[in-house]
Motif scaffolding. Structure first.
Motif, mmCIF file in Angstrom:
data_model
loop_
_atom_site.group_PDB
_atom_site.id
_atom_site.type_symbol
_atom_site.label_atom_id
_atom_site.label_comp_id
_atom_site.label_asym_id
_atom_site.label_seq_id
_atom_site.Cartn_x
_atom_site.Cartn_y
_atom_site.Cartn_z
ATOM 1 N N ALA A 96 -1.589 10.168 -7.037
ATOM 2 C CA ALA A 96 -1.972 10.969 -5.870
ATOM 3 C C ALA A 96 -0.745 11.258 -5.005
ATOM 4 C CB ALA A 96 -3.035 10.239 -5.061
ATOM 5 N N PHE A 97 0.451 11.256 -5.595
ATOM 6 C CA PHE A 97 1.682 11.390 -4.800
ATOM 7 C C PHE A 97 1.785 12.728 -4.062
ATOM 8 C CE2 PHE A 97 4.478 14.425 -6.846
ATOM 9 C CZ PHE A 97 3.846 14.613 -8.067
ATOM 10 N N ASN A 98 0.989 13.720 -4.477
ATOM 11 C CA ASN A 98 0.976 15.017 -3.799
ATOM 12 C C ASN A 98 0.005 15.065 -2.640
ATOM 13 O OD1 ASN A 98 2.654 17.131 -4.827
ATOM 14 N ND2 ASN A 98 1.593 16.913 -6.785
ATOM 15 N N ALA A 99 -0.748 13.992 -2.436
ATOM 16 C CA ALA A 99 -1.849 14.021 -1.473
ATOM 17 C C ALA A 99 -1.361 14.195 -0.038
ATOM 18 C CB ALA A 99 -2.677 12.759 -1.598
ATOM 19 N N THR A 100 -2.134 14.952 0.730
ATOM 20 C CA THR A 100 -1.874 15.143 2.152
ATOM 21 C C THR A 100 -2.714 14.167 2.968
ATOM 22 O OG1 THR A 100 -1.438 17.470 1.728
ATOM 23 C CG2 THR A 100 -1.940 16.874 3.988
ATOM 24 N N THR A 101 -3.955 13.916 2.484
ATOM 25 C CA THR A 101 -4.881 13.033 3.198
ATOM 26 C C THR A 101 -5.343 11.911 2.270
ATOM 27 O OG1 THR A 101 -5.639 14.905 4.520
ATOM 28 C CG2 THR A 101 -7.076 12.986 4.460
ATOM 29 N N ILE A 102 -5.202 10.675 2.722
ATOM 30 C CA ILE A 102 -5.677 9.520 1.949
ATOM 31 C C ILE A 102 -6.474 8.607 2.876
ATOM 32 C CG2 ILE A 102 -5.008 7.455 0.646
ATOM 33 C CD1 ILE A 102 -2.655 8.967 -0.488
ATOM 34 N N ASP A 103 -7.646 8.225 2.427
ATOM 35 C CA ASP A 103 -8.527 7.361 3.225
ATOM 36 C C ASP A 103 -8.795 6.064 2.463
ATOM 37 O OD1 ASP A 103 -10.469 6.196 4.780
ATOM 38 O OD2 ASP A 103 -11.741 7.986 4.930
ATOM 39 N N LEU A 104 -8.308 4.949 3.000
ATOM 40 C CA LEU A 104 -8.549 3.635 2.382
ATOM 41 C C LEU A 104 -9.387 2.750 3.309
ATOM 42 C CD1 LEU A 104 -4.938 2.817 1.032
ATOM 43 C CD2 LEU A 104 -6.855 3.755 -0.268
ATOM 44 N N SER A 105 -10.018 3.371 4.300
ATOM 45 C CA SER A 105 -10.725 2.587 5.326
ATOM 46 C C SER A 105 -11.984 1.920 4.775
ATOM 47 C CB SER A 105 -11.085 3.495 6.502
ATOM 48 O OG SER A 105 -12.001 4.480 6.088
ATOM 49 N N LEU A 106 -12.537 1.028 5.581
ATOM 50 C CA LEU A 106 -13.770 0.291 5.242
ATOM 51 C C LEU A 106 -13.653 -0.483 3.936
ATOM 52 C CD1 LEU A 106 -16.356 3.068 6.245
ATOM 53 C CD2 LEU A 106 -15.509 1.194 7.656
ATOM 54 N N ASN A 107 -12.463 -1.023 3.691
ATOM 55 C CA ASN A 107 -12.220 -1.879 2.529
ATOM 56 C C ASN A 107 -11.613 -3.196 3.011
ATOM 57 O OD1 ASN A 107 -12.833 -0.298 0.063
ATOM 58 N ND2 ASN A 107 -11.288 1.091 0.868
ATOM 59 N N PRO A 108 -11.935 -4.305 2.335
ATOM 60 C CA PRO A 108 -11.371 -5.599 2.755
ATOM 61 C C PRO A 108 -9.932 -5.815 2.244
ATOM 62 C CG PRO A 108 -12.862 -5.913 0.907
ATOM 63 C CD PRO A 108 -12.895 -4.452 1.225
ATOM 64 N N ILE A 109 -9.048 -4.852 2.514
ATOM 65 C CA ILE A 109 -7.661 -4.943 2.043
ATOM 66 C C ILE A 109 -6.883 -5.829 3.021
ATOM 67 C CG2 ILE A 109 -5.586 -3.620 1.450
ATOM 68 C CD1 ILE A 109 -7.436 -1.143 1.144
ATOM 69 N N VAL A 110 -6.145 -6.801 2.476
ATOM 70 C CA VAL A 110 -5.400 -7.725 3.339
ATOM 71 C C VAL A 110 -3.996 -7.204 3.615
ATOM 72 C CG1 VAL A 110 -4.575 -10.086 3.609
ATOM 73 C CG2 VAL A 110 -6.768 -9.651 2.501
ATOM 74 N N ASN A 111 -3.321 -6.712 2.581
ATOM 75 C CA ASN A 111 -2.013 -6.088 2.807
ATOM 76 C C ASN A 111 -1.741 -5.038 1.739
ATOM 77 O OD1 ASN A 111 -1.490 -7.685 0.626
ATOM 78 N ND2 ASN A 111 -0.012 -9.015 1.667
ATOM 79 N N LEU A 112 -0.767 -4.197 2.045
ATOM 80 C CA LEU A 112 -0.417 -3.128 1.112
ATOM 81 C C LEU A 112 0.990 -3.352 0.603
ATOM 82 C CD1 LEU A 112 -1.699 0.067 2.999
ATOM 83 C CD2 LEU A 112 -2.723 -0.988 0.983
ATOM 84 N N ASN A 113 1.204 -3.028 -0.652
ATOM 85 C CA ASN A 113 2.526 -3.063 -1.261
ATOM 86 C C ASN A 113 3.453 -2.109 -0.495
ATOM 87 O OD1 ASN A 113 4.685 -2.629 -2.959
ATOM 88 N ND2 ASN A 113 3.439 -2.335 -4.799
ATOM 89 N N ASN A 114 4.644 -2.576 -0.150
ATOM 90 C CA ASN A 114 5.592 -1.749 0.624
ATOM 91 C C ASN A 114 5.902 -0.416 -0.039
ATOM 92 O OD1 ASN A 114 5.942 -3.395 2.772
ATOM 93 N ND2 ASN A 114 7.680 -4.511 1.884
ATOM 94 N N LEU A 132 -4.508 -3.290 9.035
ATOM 95 C CA LEU A 132 -3.228 -2.942 8.395
ATOM 96 C C LEU A 132 -2.380 -2.092 9.328
ATOM 97 C CD1 LEU A 132 -4.476 -2.022 4.799
ATOM 98 C CD2 LEU A 132 -3.593 -4.213 5.616
ATOM 99 N N VAL A 133 -1.056 -2.142 9.120
ATOM 100 C CA VAL A 133 -0.157 -1.303 9.917
ATOM 101 C C VAL A 133 0.218 -0.057 9.116
ATOM 102 C CG1 VAL A 133 0.774 -3.202 11.284
ATOM 103 C CG2 VAL A 133 1.874 -2.578 9.131
ATOM 104 N N CYS A 134 0.662 0.955 9.832
ATOM 105 C CA CYS A 134 1.059 2.191 9.151
ATOM 106 C C CYS A 134 2.348 1.929 8.357
ATOM 107 C CB CYS A 134 1.290 3.309 10.164
ATOM 108 S SG CYS A 134 -0.223 3.803 11.006
ATOM 109 N N PRO A 135 2.400 2.340 7.095
ATOM 110 C CA PRO A 135 3.601 2.072 6.284
ATOM 111 C C PRO A 135 4.839 2.747 6.880
ATOM 112 C CG PRO A 135 2.166 3.658 5.182
ATOM 113 C CD PRO A 135 1.402 3.139 6.357
ATOM 114 N N GLY A 136 5.945 2.028 6.871
ATOM 115 C CA GLY A 136 7.179 2.583 7.433
ATOM 116 C C GLY A 136 7.300 2.367 8.936
ATOM 117 N N GLY A 137 6.228 1.853 9.556
ATOM 118 C CA GLY A 137 6.281 1.549 10.982
ATOM 119 C C GLY A 137 6.262 2.772 11.871
ATOM 120 N N ASN A 138 6.508 2.572 13.158
ATOM 121 C CA ASN A 138 6.324 3.659 14.124
ATOM 122 C C ASN A 138 7.377 4.759 14.008
ATOM 123 O OD1 ASN A 138 8.459 2.459 15.361
ATOM 124 N ND2 ASN A 138 7.373 1.880 17.235
ATOM 125 N N ALA A 139 8.461 4.487 13.312
ATOM 126 C CA ALA A 139 9.478 5.537 13.128
ATOM 127 C C ALA A 139 9.015 6.586 12.122
ATOM 128 C CB ALA A 139 10.783 4.918 12.644
#
Ligand SMILES: *[C@@H]1O[C@H](CO)[C@@H](O)[C@H](O)[C@H]1NC(C)=O
Ligand SMILES: *[C@@H]1O[C@H](CO)[C@@H](O)[C@H](O)[C@H]1NC(C)=O
Ligand SMILES: *[C@@H]1O[C@H](CO)[C@@H](O)[C@H](O)[C@H]1NC(C)=O
Length: 234
Positions: A96-114, A132-139
């Motif tokens: 899905a590397f071309n995706a503009t919108t991705i929704d992973l909400s409402l899942n019991p995900i503990v952390n995401l691979n960097n 979860l935090v936004c990947p790449g942080g606030n920058a």
């Protein structure tokens, strides 16, 4: 045209050829798998559903696909809704590397691979569980907010353009280009190529044969001089 803008053009061309290369990617079993990993289809009223109808996409399972008219290339995923699917970890979204919108909400995900979103340069709307935090942080994002149980990461920032010091990470003769949230890549400019963009030209004929020719001339002169001396002394 200034030297700077021509360098930028070169980087854009490089990036575009990069995209074209990936654009030719065929629909794989995996990609079909990603769309049908979770039950049901994209739910009415969700971010992916709204984005999909706005961009005239085609819903297939949990995916919104972009149809490529007049080409033999496969469709590609522009939206992915894996929400409410009891996922505890997400390992690979590469299809899905071309995706503009991705929704992973409402899942019991503990952390995401960097590196999960490495290369996702189009990603502009990422919806995660609030823990979860936004990947790449606030920058890496224009806007990050928590709405109920979800965290929304909106508008991907180009980390190359932010602080001048980041471009120092790219070697000389190369330019920084965004490569997904928190990621960048360095592309060689103009005629430069090779490791760290240290080589210039199409084929290094001058570098290879130049010193050889030079030393041949030097040795010839040396020989001529020494032989002449010998000839005189005899
Ligand atoms: C989705 O919502 C639209 C209106 O918002 C409605 O016309 C359509 O029938 C709905 N589709 C489904 C599958 O519920
Ligand atoms: C999540 O899915 C369950 C069934 O799998 C459903 O009952 C529930 O309403 C869904 N929640 C949301 C917010 O869509
Ligand atoms: C981003 O995060 C850094 C460190 O975590 C912080 O110092 C900075 O104020 C934050 N910027 C914004 C706009 O939130």
């Amino acid at each position: 045209m200034t030297a700077g803008s021509s360098q930028q053009n070169a980087a854009v061309v490089l990036l575009i050829s990069h995209l074209c290369f990936y654009g030719g990617y065929q629909l794989t079993e995996l990609q079909v798998g990603l769309c049908h990993r979770c039950n049901g289809t994209v739910q009415n009223g969700t971010a992916v559903s709204q984005f999909c109808s706005a961009s005239a996409g085609l819903i297939d399972g949990r995916c919104c696909l972009q149809r490529k008219e007049n080409t033999r290339d496969a469709d590609y995923i522009i939206g992915l809704d894996l929400s409410n699917c009891s996922l505890s970890h997400v390992e690979d979204l590469q299809d899905a590397f071309n995706a503009t919108t991705i929704d992973l909400s409402l899942n019991p995900i503990v952390n995401l691979n960097n590196a999960l979103f490495e290369g996702f340069i189009q990603l502009a709307n990422l919806i995660l569980p609030a823990n979860l935090v936004c990947p790449g942080g606030n920058a890496s994002w224009d806007k990050m907010e928590v709405k109920g149980e979800t965290r929304v990461c909106e508008g991907q920032e180009d980390i190359c353009n932010q602080t001048g010091h980041l471009s120092l990470n790219c070697p000389e003769n190369s330019l920084c280009a965004p490569y997904g949230p928190g990621f960048f890549q360095c592309s060689c400019v103009d005629d430069f190529y090779g490791y760290k963009c240290l080589r210039e030209g199409e084929f290094p004929i001058i570098q290879v044969f130049g010193p050889l020719a030079g030393s041949t001339v030097l040795v010839s002169i040396l020989l001529w001089v020494t032989q002449r001396r010998k000839a005189r002394s005899i």
